[in-house]
Design a protein around this motif. Structure first.
Motif, PDB file in Angstrom:
ATOM      1  N   ALA A  12      -2.198  -5.871   1.274  1.00 35.18           N
ATOM      2  CA  ALA A  12      -1.034  -6.364   0.521  1.00 35.18           C
ATOM      3  C   ALA A  12      -1.360  -6.728  -0.923  1.00 35.18           C
ATOM      4  O   ALA A  12      -0.528  -7.328  -1.604  1.00 35.18           O
ATOM      5  CB  ALA A  12      -0.438  -7.570   1.235  1.00 35.18           C
ATOM      6  N   PHE A  13      -2.537  -6.362  -1.410  1.00 30.58           N
ATOM      7  CA  PHE A  13      -2.953  -6.721  -2.768  1.00 30.58           C
ATOM      8  C   PHE A  13      -2.609  -5.613  -3.759  1.00 30.58           C
ATOM      9  O   PHE A  13      -2.578  -4.441  -3.424  1.00 30.58           O
ATOM     10  CB  PHE A  13      -4.465  -6.961  -2.816  1.00 30.58           C
ATOM     11  N   GLY A  14      -2.420  -6.026  -5.020  1.00 23.38           N
ATOM     12  CA  GLY A  14      -2.407  -5.082  -6.123  1.00 23.38           C
ATOM     13  C   GLY A  14      -1.038  -4.611  -6.586  1.00 23.38           C
ATOM     14  O   GLY A  14      -0.055  -4.640  -5.837  1.00 23.38           O
ATOM     15  N   SER A  15      -0.991  -4.161  -7.852  1.00 23.07           N
ATOM     16  CA  SER A  15       0.218  -3.610  -8.444  1.00 23.07           C
ATOM     17  C   SER A  15       0.466  -2.213  -7.902  1.00 23.07           C
ATOM     18  O   SER A  15      -0.391  -1.603  -7.259  1.00 23.07           O
ATOM     19  CB  SER A  15       0.072  -3.552  -9.963  1.00 23.07           C
ATOM     20  N   LYS A  16       1.632  -1.664  -8.218  1.00 23.99           N
ATOM     21  CA  LYS A  16       1.986  -0.343  -7.708  1.00 23.99           C
ATOM     22  C   LYS A  16       1.074   0.749  -8.263  1.00 23.99           C
ATOM     23  O   LYS A  16       0.899   1.801  -7.646  1.00 23.99           O
ATOM     24  CB  LYS A  16       3.446  -0.028  -8.023  1.00 23.99           C
ATOM     25  N   ASN A  17       0.467   0.526  -9.426  1.00 25.43           N
ATOM     26  CA  ASN A  17      -0.414   1.524 -10.053  1.00 25.43           C
ATOM     27  C   ASN A  17      -1.887   1.344  -9.678  1.00 25.43           C
ATOM     28  O   ASN A  17      -2.743   1.986 -10.281  1.00 25.43           O
ATOM     29  CB  ASN A  17      -0.277   1.439 -11.575  1.00 25.43           C
ATOM     30  N   LEU A  18      -2.169   0.489  -8.705  1.00 23.29           N
ATOM     31  CA  LEU A  18      -3.555   0.098  -8.466  1.00 23.29           C
ATOM     32  C   LEU A  18      -4.460   1.273  -8.101  1.00 23.29           C
ATOM     33  O   LEU A  18      -5.585   1.368  -8.597  1.00 23.29           O
ATOM     34  CB  LEU A  18      -3.636  -0.965  -7.372  1.00 23.29           C
ATOM     35  N   ILE A  19      -4.018   2.169  -7.245  1.00 23.98           N
ATOM     36  CA  ILE A  19      -4.894   3.273  -6.833  1.00 23.98           C
ATOM     37  C   ILE A  19      -5.247   4.151  -8.034  1.00 23.98           C
ATOM     38  O   ILE A  19      -6.410   4.524  -8.238  1.00 23.98           O
ATOM     39  CB  ILE A  19      -4.245   4.107  -5.721  1.00 23.98           C
ATOM     40  N   VAL A  20      -4.248   4.466  -8.848  1.00 23.74           N
ATOM     41  CA  VAL A  20      -4.493   5.277 -10.045  1.00 23.74           C
ATOM     42  C   VAL A  20      -5.460   4.552 -10.977  1.00 23.74           C
ATOM     43  O   VAL A  20      -6.393   5.160 -11.530  1.00 23.74           O
ATOM     44  CB  VAL A  20      -3.165   5.573 -10.766  1.00 23.74           C
ATOM     45  N   TYR A  21      -5.242   3.252 -11.154  1.00 23.76           N
ATOM     46  CA  TYR A  21      -6.116   2.455 -12.022  1.00 23.76           C
ATOM     47  C   TYR A  21      -7.535   2.391 -11.452  1.00 23.76           C
ATOM     48  O   TYR A  21      -8.516   2.523 -12.195  1.00 23.76           O
ATOM     49  CB  TYR A  21      -5.540   1.047 -12.160  1.00 23.76           C
ATOM     50  N   ALA A  22      -7.649   2.205 -10.139  1.00 27.78           N
ATOM     51  CA  ALA A  22      -8.968   2.123  -9.506  1.00 27.78           C
ATOM     52  C   ALA A  22      -9.738   3.434  -9.662  1.00 27.78           C
ATOM     53  O   ALA A  22     -10.944   3.442  -9.931  1.00 27.78           O
ATOM     54  CB  ALA A  22      -8.815   1.769  -8.032  1.00 27.78           C
ATOM     55  N   PHE A  23      -9.046   4.563  -9.513  1.00 25.65           N
ATOM     56  CA  PHE A  23      -9.697   5.858  -9.709  1.00 25.65           C
ATOM     57  C   PHE A  23     -10.256   5.962 -11.134  1.00 25.65           C
ATOM     58  O   PHE A  23     -11.363   6.463 -11.355  1.00 25.65           O
ATOM     59  CB  PHE A  23      -8.710   6.992  -9.456  1.00 25.65           C
ATOM     60  N   THR A  59       0.831  -1.207   0.000  1.00 31.78           N
ATOM     61  CA  THR A  59       0.000   0.000   0.000  1.00 31.78           C
ATOM     62  C   THR A  59       0.863   1.254   0.000  1.00 31.78           C
ATOM     63  O   THR A  59       0.552   2.243  -0.673  1.00 31.78           O
ATOM     64  CB  THR A  59      -0.932   0.008   1.219  1.00 31.78           C
ATOM     65  N   ARG A  60       1.971   1.216   0.751  1.00 32.33           N
ATOM     66  CA  ARG A  60       2.855   2.379   0.820  1.00 32.33           C
ATOM     67  C   ARG A  60       3.397   2.736  -0.569  1.00 32.33           C
ATOM     68  O   ARG A  60       3.417   3.908  -0.966  1.00 32.33           O
ATOM     69  CB  ARG A  60       4.004   2.083   1.783  1.00 32.33           C
ATOM     70  N   VAL A  61       3.797   1.738  -1.330  1.00 30.85           N
ATOM     71  CA  VAL A  61       4.276   1.976  -2.691  1.00 30.85           C
ATOM     72  C   VAL A  61       3.155   2.546  -3.559  1.00 30.85           C
ATOM     73  O   VAL A  61       3.360   3.480  -4.346  1.00 30.85           O
ATOM     74  CB  VAL A  61       4.824   0.667  -3.299  1.00 30.85           C
ATOM     75  N   GLN A  62       1.955   1.994  -3.422  1.00 30.96           N
ATOM     76  CA  GLN A  62       0.809   2.471  -4.206  1.00 30.96           C
ATOM     77  C   GLN A  62       0.504   3.937  -3.908  1.00 30.96           C
ATOM     78  O   GLN A  62       0.148   4.704  -4.808  1.00 30.96           O
ATOM     79  CB  GLN A  62      -0.407   1.595  -3.925  1.00 30.96           C
ATOM     80  N   LEU A  63       0.662   4.331  -2.644  1.00 36.45           N
ATOM     81  CA  LEU A  63       0.436   5.722  -2.269  1.00 36.45           C
ATOM     82  C   LEU A  63       1.456   6.653  -2.934  1.00 36.45           C
ATOM     83  O   LEU A  63       1.101   7.716  -3.451  1.00 36.45           O
ATOM     84  CB  LEU A  63       0.515   5.883  -0.750  1.00 36.45           C
ATOM     85  N   HIS A  64       2.700   6.252  -2.940  1.00 42.76           N
ATOM     86  CA  HIS A  64       3.738   7.090  -3.541  1.00 42.76           C
ATOM     87  C   HIS A  64       3.544   7.213  -5.052  1.00 42.76           C
ATOM     88  O   HIS A  64       3.772   8.278  -5.624  1.00 42.76           O
ATOM     89  CB  HIS A  64       5.122   6.525  -3.202  1.00 42.76           C
TER      90      HIS A  64
END
Length: 418
Positions: free
Chosen positions: A388-399, A238-243
């Motif tokens: 702990a799920f998802g690729s590093k781009n997940l938040i951007v993709y989910a939006f 999640t930390r990586v996804q946030l960055h």
């Protein structure tokens, strides 16, 4: 009134990856190989000129463009390769001659694929494009990574105006009276600012760029609301996804739980989120421990001094995050909500008095799209994930997925009104 879009691409895969941006928003779209097939309705025209010589591409474009029924389309987009391969200058020049726009706007960045334009230079994963393998393509290598050079080659006797990140991100950004423009873009928010500034001119624009510019244009056309995320997970994933989300222009509201406990106020964090939303930015509400590992230790240490056990700290974290999220959602509309952390998601549903959630889809393995049932936020679309799920781009993709669903709803309502 629904718009009909004409996208002119130079190869089949480029036609498809741009056309799908319309399909994602519920806009019916076709990919056609012949100009004779153009009718009313949004269309991607594949000219198959990417690997031609400049002379052959120019001849093909002239033949094609002379037959296009321009009056059928309210927006025209020239899709170019995000690494600047192809006969870009020649095709822009030919298209401008036939379409006769007031402004030619060149913004080829594709931030979702780490292709950015900074100080007029296209970069791929941070490296100048001319220093990548794209400059050694055996069929059609790029000849320059300077976007202004490509415009100058298209319009050699015209003034080219290039807008830097500093200009684009300045309050009240405008393009003035410029006709031939190129733009820096490091993230999707930059592209949104470019589209907004060009729209405000009220002029006829020829949009030239990759699928990133098309997406920004469509989001503005449909008036899609920003998205919101609620992050309570402290996993490294999640930390990586946030960055990554932050680097894509998402505004992060950092919430130190120990400070909220001491001050007993949500106001500063609610106000910060609302200010970011007023700028059209996506927003993440997160515990400071989600963004930085050292904050987790600090939170536990400070709150332990107040005799709070680990369980109580967890309960406090979920109550604070859900409470701030609730206050934000009472003030603004969003396209949807992304939540990381099972307890965080349950806390949000509980504080919103939901009776449950309807499962709509799976946007990625193990990442469901839900719809809130009953309560204060009934009907809201929510994407949830384990920490702990998802690729590093997940938040951007989910939006992006949340906005696509939101736009489809707008499309359906508009169609009924038409």
């Amino acid at each position: 009134m629904l718009k009909d879009y004409l996208i002119i691409a130079d190869d089949f895969t480029g036609s498809n990856d741009t056309g799908v941006q319309l399909a994602n928003l519920g806009v019916p779209v076709r990919v056609e190989f012949s100009v004779s097939q153009l009718q009313h309705g949004s269309t991607v025209l594949d000219t198959e000129t990417r690997n031609d010589s400049t002379a052959v591409a120019t001849t093909k474009m002239t033949t094609i463009l002379s037959q296009i029924p321009w009056g059928h389309f309210s927006e025209v987009i020239k899709k170019v390769d995000s690494t600047l391969r192809g006969n870009i200058s020649a095709e822009i020049r030919a298209l401008t001659e036939y379409y006769q726009p007031d402004i030619v706007a060149f913004a080829p960045a594709l931030p979702d694929q780490d292709r950015t334009v900074i100080n007029g230079i296209l970069r791929v994963s941070g490296k100048r494009a001319m220093k990548t393998d794209f400059s050694k393509d055996p069929v059609k290598p790029i000849v320059t990574d300077q976007v202004t050079t490509l415009l100058q080659q298209a319009f050699p006797n015209k003034t080219i105006n290039h807008y830097t990140l500093k200009q684009i991100r300045a309050s009240g950004f405008t393009v003035g009276a410029a006709k031939y423009c190129s733009f820096d873009s490091e993230n999707n928010q930059d592209l949104t600012r470019v589209v907004t500034a060009l729209r405000r001119t009220g002029k006829k624009v020829l949009w030239v760029g990759s699928s990133g510019l098309t997406t920004a244009l469509l989001m503005e056309s449909f008036d899609v609301k920003p998205a919101l995320a609620l992050i309570g997970s402290v996993s490294e994933v999640t930390r990586v996804q946030l960055h990554v989300a932050e680097s894509n222009g998402v505004h992060l509201v950092n919430i130190p739980i120990y400070e909220v406990y001491a001050n007993q106020s949500y106001t500063p964090y609610v106000d910060e989120a609302l200010a970011a939303f007023s700028e059209g930015r996506d927003v993440i509400l997160m515990s400071s421990a989600s963004y930085q590992r050292s904050e987790l230790d600090k939170t536990i240490s400070i709150l332990a001094e107040h005799q709070l056990t680990d369980d109580k700290i967890n309960e406090l974290t979920q109550a604070v995050l859900s409470g701030i999220c609730r206050k934000v959602l009472q003030r603004i509309q969003v396209s949807g909500l992304f939540v990381s952390g099972g307890e965080t998601a349950k806390g949000f549903l509980r504080i919103g008095k939901a009776s449950g959630a309807k499962v709509l889809d799976e946007i990625a393995p193990g990442i469901p799209l839900l719809e809130v049932v009953h309560g204060d936020f009934a009907g809201m679309r929510v994407i949830t994930k384990a920490g702990a799920f998802g690729s590093k781009n997940l938040i951007v993709y989910a939006f992006k997925k949340l906005k696509s669903r939101c736009a489809q709803s707008v499309q359906a309502v508009t169609s009924q009104e038409d």
